[in-house]
Motif scaffolding. Structure first.
Motif, PDB file in Angstrom:
ATOM      1  N   THR A 157      34.711  42.650  40.776  1.00 52.28           N
ATOM      2  CA  THR A 157      34.056  41.765  39.810  1.00 52.28           C
ATOM      3  C   THR A 157      33.969  40.358  40.363  1.00 52.28           C
ATOM      4  O   THR A 157      34.790  39.946  41.186  1.00 52.28           O
ATOM      5  CB  THR A 157      34.807  41.739  38.462  1.00 52.28           C
ATOM      6  OG1 THR A 157      36.180  41.389  38.698  1.00 52.28           O
ATOM      7  CG2 THR A 157      34.748  43.099  37.778  1.00 52.28           C
ATOM      8  N   MET A 158      32.972  39.626  39.917  1.00 52.48           N
ATOM      9  CA  MET A 158      32.807  38.226  40.311  1.00 52.48           C
ATOM     10  C   MET A 158      33.778  37.376  39.494  1.00 52.48           C
ATOM     11  O   MET A 158      33.779  37.443  38.260  1.00 52.48           O
ATOM     12  CB  MET A 158      31.372  37.777  40.046  1.00 52.48           C
ATOM     13  CG  MET A 158      30.326  38.588  40.786  1.00 52.48           C
ATOM     14  SD  MET A 158      29.940  37.933  42.411  1.00 52.48           S
ATOM     15  CE  MET A 158      28.925  36.528  41.954  1.00 52.48           C
ATOM     16  N   ARG A 159      34.602  36.613  40.157  1.00 50.63           N
ATOM     17  CA  ARG A 159      35.577  35.794  39.446  1.00 50.63           C
ATOM     18  C   ARG A 159      34.885  34.683  38.668  1.00 50.63           C
ATOM     19  O   ARG A 159      34.059  33.950  39.212  1.00 50.63           O
ATOM     20  CB  ARG A 159      36.594  35.192  40.422  1.00 50.63           C
ATOM     21  CG  ARG A 159      37.633  34.315  39.763  1.00 50.63           C
ATOM     22  CD  ARG A 159      38.711  33.862  40.721  1.00 50.63           C
ATOM     23  NE  ARG A 159      39.597  34.960  41.122  1.00 50.63           N
ATOM     24  CZ  ARG A 159      40.740  34.784  41.787  1.00 50.63           C
ATOM     25  NH1 ARG A 159      41.111  33.554  42.132  1.00 50.63           N
ATOM     26  NH2 ARG A 159      41.490  35.818  42.111  1.00 50.63           N
ATOM     27  N   GLY A 160      35.229  34.562  37.387  1.00 51.34           N
ATOM     28  CA  GLY A 160      34.673  33.506  36.548  1.00 51.34           C
ATOM     29  C   GLY A 160      33.220  33.693  36.192  1.00 51.34           C
ATOM     30  O   GLY A 160      32.539  32.741  35.817  1.00 51.34           O
ATOM     31  N   SER A 161      32.719  34.927  36.306  1.00 47.68           N
ATOM     32  CA  SER A 161      31.313  35.185  36.016  1.00 47.68           C
ATOM     33  C   SER A 161      31.170  36.538  35.316  1.00 47.68           C
ATOM     34  O   SER A 161      31.931  37.472  35.592  1.00 47.68           O
ATOM     35  CB  SER A 161      30.483  35.178  37.299  1.00 47.68           C
ATOM     36  OG  SER A 161      29.169  35.642  37.069  1.00 47.68           O
ATOM     37  N   ASN A 162      30.194  36.632  34.427  1.00 48.46           N
ATOM     38  CA  ASN A 162      29.896  37.897  33.756  1.00 48.46           C
ATOM     39  C   ASN A 162      28.808  38.690  34.478  1.00 48.46           C
ATOM     40  O   ASN A 162      28.348  39.722  33.975  1.00 48.46           O
ATOM     41  CB  ASN A 162      29.461  37.639  32.309  1.00 48.46           C
ATOM     42  CG  ASN A 162      30.591  37.090  31.457  1.00 48.46           C
ATOM     43  OD1 ASN A 162      31.754  37.482  31.623  1.00 48.46           O
ATOM     44  ND2 ASN A 162      30.272  36.176  30.539  1.00 48.46           N
ATOM     45  N   SER A 163      28.392  38.198  35.629  1.00 49.32           N
ATOM     46  CA  SER A 163      27.333  38.860  36.380  1.00 49.32           C
ATOM     47  C   SER A 163      27.771  40.257  36.813  1.00 49.32           C
ATOM     48  O   SER A 163      28.899  40.460  37.280  1.00 49.32           O
ATOM     49  CB  SER A 163      26.965  38.041  37.618  1.00 49.32           C
ATOM     50  OG  SER A 163      26.063  38.755  38.446  1.00 49.32           O
ATOM     51  N   LYS A 164      26.898  41.240  36.648  1.00 52.14           N
ATOM     52  CA  LYS A 164      27.198  42.603  37.071  1.00 52.14           C
ATOM     53  C   LYS A 164      26.946  42.797  38.554  1.00 52.14           C
ATOM     54  O   LYS A 164      27.495  43.702  39.174  1.00 52.14           O
ATOM     55  CB  LYS A 164      26.358  43.596  36.260  1.00 52.14           C
ATOM     56  CG  LYS A 164      26.723  43.656  34.784  1.00 52.14           C
ATOM     57  CD  LYS A 164      25.881  44.681  34.049  1.00 52.14           C
ATOM     58  CE  LYS A 164      26.250  44.738  32.574  1.00 52.14           C
ATOM     59  NZ  LYS A 164      25.413  45.742  31.839  1.00 52.14           N
ATOM     60  N   ARG A 165      26.091  41.964  39.143  1.00 49.13           N
ATOM     61  CA  ARG A 165      25.755  42.107  40.562  1.00 49.13           C
ATOM     62  C   ARG A 165      26.799  41.397  41.416  1.00 49.13           C
ATOM     63  O   ARG A 165      27.168  40.260  41.151  1.00 49.13           O
ATOM     64  CB  ARG A 165      24.365  41.540  40.824  1.00 49.13           C
ATOM     65  CG  ARG A 165      23.900  41.704  42.269  1.00 49.13           C
ATOM     66  CD  ARG A 165      22.419  41.529  42.398  1.00 49.13           C
ATOM     67  NE  ARG A 165      21.688  42.641  41.788  1.00 49.13           N
ATOM     68  CZ  ARG A 165      20.374  42.786  41.899  1.00 49.13           C
ATOM     69  NH1 ARG A 165      19.658  41.914  42.578  1.00 49.13           N
ATOM     70  NH2 ARG A 165      19.782  43.808  41.339  1.00 49.13           N
ATOM     71  N   ILE A 166      27.286  42.091  42.446  1.00 50.30           N
ATOM     72  CA  ILE A 166      28.322  41.555  43.324  1.00 50.30           C
ATOM     73  C   ILE A 166      27.660  40.909  44.539  1.00 50.30           C
ATOM     74  O   ILE A 166      26.894  41.563  45.257  1.00 50.30           O
ATOM     75  CB  ILE A 166      29.296  42.659  43.764  1.00 50.30           C
ATOM     76  CG1 ILE A 166      29.814  43.443  42.550  1.00 50.30           C
ATOM     77  CG2 ILE A 166      30.443  42.062  44.558  1.00 50.30           C
ATOM     78  CD1 ILE A 166      30.520  42.599  41.521  1.00 50.30           C
ATOM     79  N   MET A 167      27.974  39.652  44.786  1.00 47.40           N
ATOM     80  CA  MET A 167      27.330  38.879  45.843  1.00 47.40           C
ATOM     81  C   MET A 167      28.298  38.539  46.969  1.00 47.40           C
ATOM     82  O   MET A 167      29.512  38.449  46.770  1.00 47.40           O
ATOM     83  CB  MET A 167      26.762  37.574  45.256  1.00 47.40           C
ATOM     84  CG  MET A 167      25.913  37.749  44.006  1.00 47.40           C
ATOM     85  SD  MET A 167      24.313  38.518  44.324  1.00 47.40           S
ATOM     86  CE  MET A 167      23.438  37.155  45.117  1.00 47.40           C
ATOM     87  N   THR A 168      27.752  38.329  48.164  1.00 50.81           N
ATOM     88  CA  THR A 168      28.547  37.832  49.286  1.00 50.81           C
ATOM     89  C   THR A 168      28.896  36.365  49.057  1.00 50.81           C
ATOM     90  O   THR A 168      28.285  35.679  48.232  1.00 50.81           O
ATOM     91  CB  THR A 168      27.774  37.956  50.606  1.00 50.81           C
ATOM     92  OG1 THR A 168      26.569  37.159  50.523  1.00 50.81           O
ATOM     93  CG2 THR A 168      27.399  39.393  50.904  1.00 50.81           C
ATOM     94  N   GLU A 169      29.891  35.903  49.809  1.00 52.80           N
ATOM     95  CA  GLU A 169      30.245  34.472  49.860  1.00 52.80           C
ATOM     96  C   GLU A 169      30.688  33.897  48.506  1.00 52.80           C
ATOM     97  O   GLU A 169      30.630  32.692  48.305  1.00 52.80           O
ATOM     98  CB  GLU A 169      29.071  33.637  50.407  1.00 52.80           C
ATOM     99  CG  GLU A 169      28.495  34.109  51.725  1.00 52.80           C
ATOM    100  CD  GLU A 169      29.434  33.893  52.898  1.00 52.80           C
ATOM    101  OE1 GLU A 169      30.422  33.153  52.758  1.00 52.80           O
ATOM    102  OE2 GLU A 169      29.190  34.483  53.965  1.00 52.80           O
ATOM    103  N   THR A 170      31.114  34.739  47.576  1.00 51.66           N
ATOM    104  CA  THR A 170      31.534  34.257  46.259  1.00 51.66           C
ATOM    105  C   THR A 170      32.907  34.816  45.928  1.00 51.66           C
ATOM    106  O   THR A 170      33.264  35.926  46.345  1.00 51.66           O
ATOM    107  CB  THR A 170      30.533  34.685  45.165  1.00 51.66           C
ATOM    108  OG1 THR A 170      30.370  36.108  45.195  1.00 51.66           O
ATOM    109  CG2 THR A 170      29.180  34.023  45.373  1.00 51.66           C
ATOM    110  N   PRO A 171      33.736  34.072  45.145  1.00 47.59           N
ATOM    111  CA  PRO A 171      35.090  34.527  44.798  1.00 47.59           C
ATOM    112  C   PRO A 171      35.044  35.833  43.992  1.00 47.59           C
ATOM    113  O   PRO A 171      34.257  35.969  43.050  1.00 47.59           O
ATOM    114  CB  PRO A 171      35.649  33.383  43.962  1.00 47.59           C
ATOM    115  CG  PRO A 171      34.876  32.176  44.408  1.00 47.59           C
ATOM    116  CD  PRO A 171      33.497  32.683  44.679  1.00 47.59           C
ATOM    117  N   LEU A 172      35.903  36.776  44.381  1.00 49.63           N
ATOM    118  CA  LEU A 172      35.907  38.096  43.761  1.00 49.63           C
ATOM    119  C   LEU A 172      37.320  38.492  43.325  1.00 49.63           C
ATOM    120  O   LEU A 172      38.312  38.038  43.893  1.00 49.63           O
ATOM    121  CB  LEU A 172      35.401  39.145  44.751  1.00 49.63           C
ATOM    122  CG  LEU A 172      34.005  38.967  45.332  1.00 49.63           C
ATOM    123  CD1 LEU A 172      33.770  39.978  46.446  1.00 49.63           C
ATOM    124  CD2 LEU A 172      32.941  39.111  44.250  1.00 49.63           C
TER     125      LEU A 172
END
Length: 214
Positions: free
Chosen positions: A85-100
């Motif tokens: 999951t993306m930390r601090g986000s409700n986004s369902k899509r998992i992205m590179t270069e972002t806290p997880l």
């Protein structure tokens, strides 16, 4: 002309000092589909060899509860399912270069959590990837504060996990260290080596309401 060359040179130095970071992009699984926070995945080694299976929680040395993230030696073993999951986000899509936040779906009964953490152990040569909380670890071990990220690595379809300690300007890769029960993932300074764990994400098949896999 001199002025233009000087400006270009200073911009180049600024870029070097700032570090080159690719913009975030969706992470793709083994079928070319973007990773989703609502799905579960096996984490295997891309282009692995005869001793390169999936990741699981295991035990080594004096760690009796399966708190250590190990790569299984059996290439036919896909590992244990994980959720990302993306930390601090409700986004369902998992992205590179972002806290997880990353965790195994199955939690050992002896652990307070299945969430991934980095552990510093006084008697071990390197900080290692584990799960659980501080109370699970025992004497001489502590959790390192920081965040996990996933970055593109070498091949077009390959990825690597990195860990960015709190207060540091750098993120570190995970290399595999061979031990009795599997390959332990430990933090390293180098960024290109055959021992770096190059990850591939395989979507786990879920049963439907009748219990049949689809």
């Amino acid at each position: 002309m001199k002025c233009a060359v000087s400006l270009t040179f200073h911009l180049f130095l600024f870029a070097l000092a700032s570090g080159f970071t690719d913009p975030p992009v969706p992470i793709i699984d083994s079928k070319g589909v973007a990773l989703s926070a609502t799905e579960e995945y096996y984490v295997t080694q891309l282009n692995g060899g005869p001793t390169a299976g999936g990741l699981q929680a295991g035990v080594e040395r004096d760690v009796k509860c399966p708190l250590i993230v190990l790569q299984n030696y059996n290439p036919a073993f896909p590992g244990e399912k994980v959720k990302i999951t993306m930390r601090g986000s409700n986004s369902k899509r998992i992205m590179t270069e972002t806290p997880l936040d990353i965790e195994f779906v199955k939690k050992p009964a002896c652990a307070s959590s299945s969430k991934w953490v980095v552990v510093n152990e006084k008697t071990y040569p390197g900080e290692w990837l584990g799960i659980g909380g501080a109370a699970d670890l025992g004497a001489g071990k502590k959790i390192v504060e920081g965040v996990f990220k996933i970055e593109k690595y070498l091949f077009l379809e390959g990825y690597k996990f990195v860990f960015c300690p709190k207060g540091s300007t750098r993120c570190f890769d995970f290399a595999r260290r061979e031990e009795k029960n599997g390959k332990r993932l430990i933090l390293v300074n180098i960024t290109t080596t055959p021992l770096i764990f190059e990850a591939e994400f395989v979507k786990a098949v879920k049963p439907n309401s009748s219990g049949v896999l689809f």
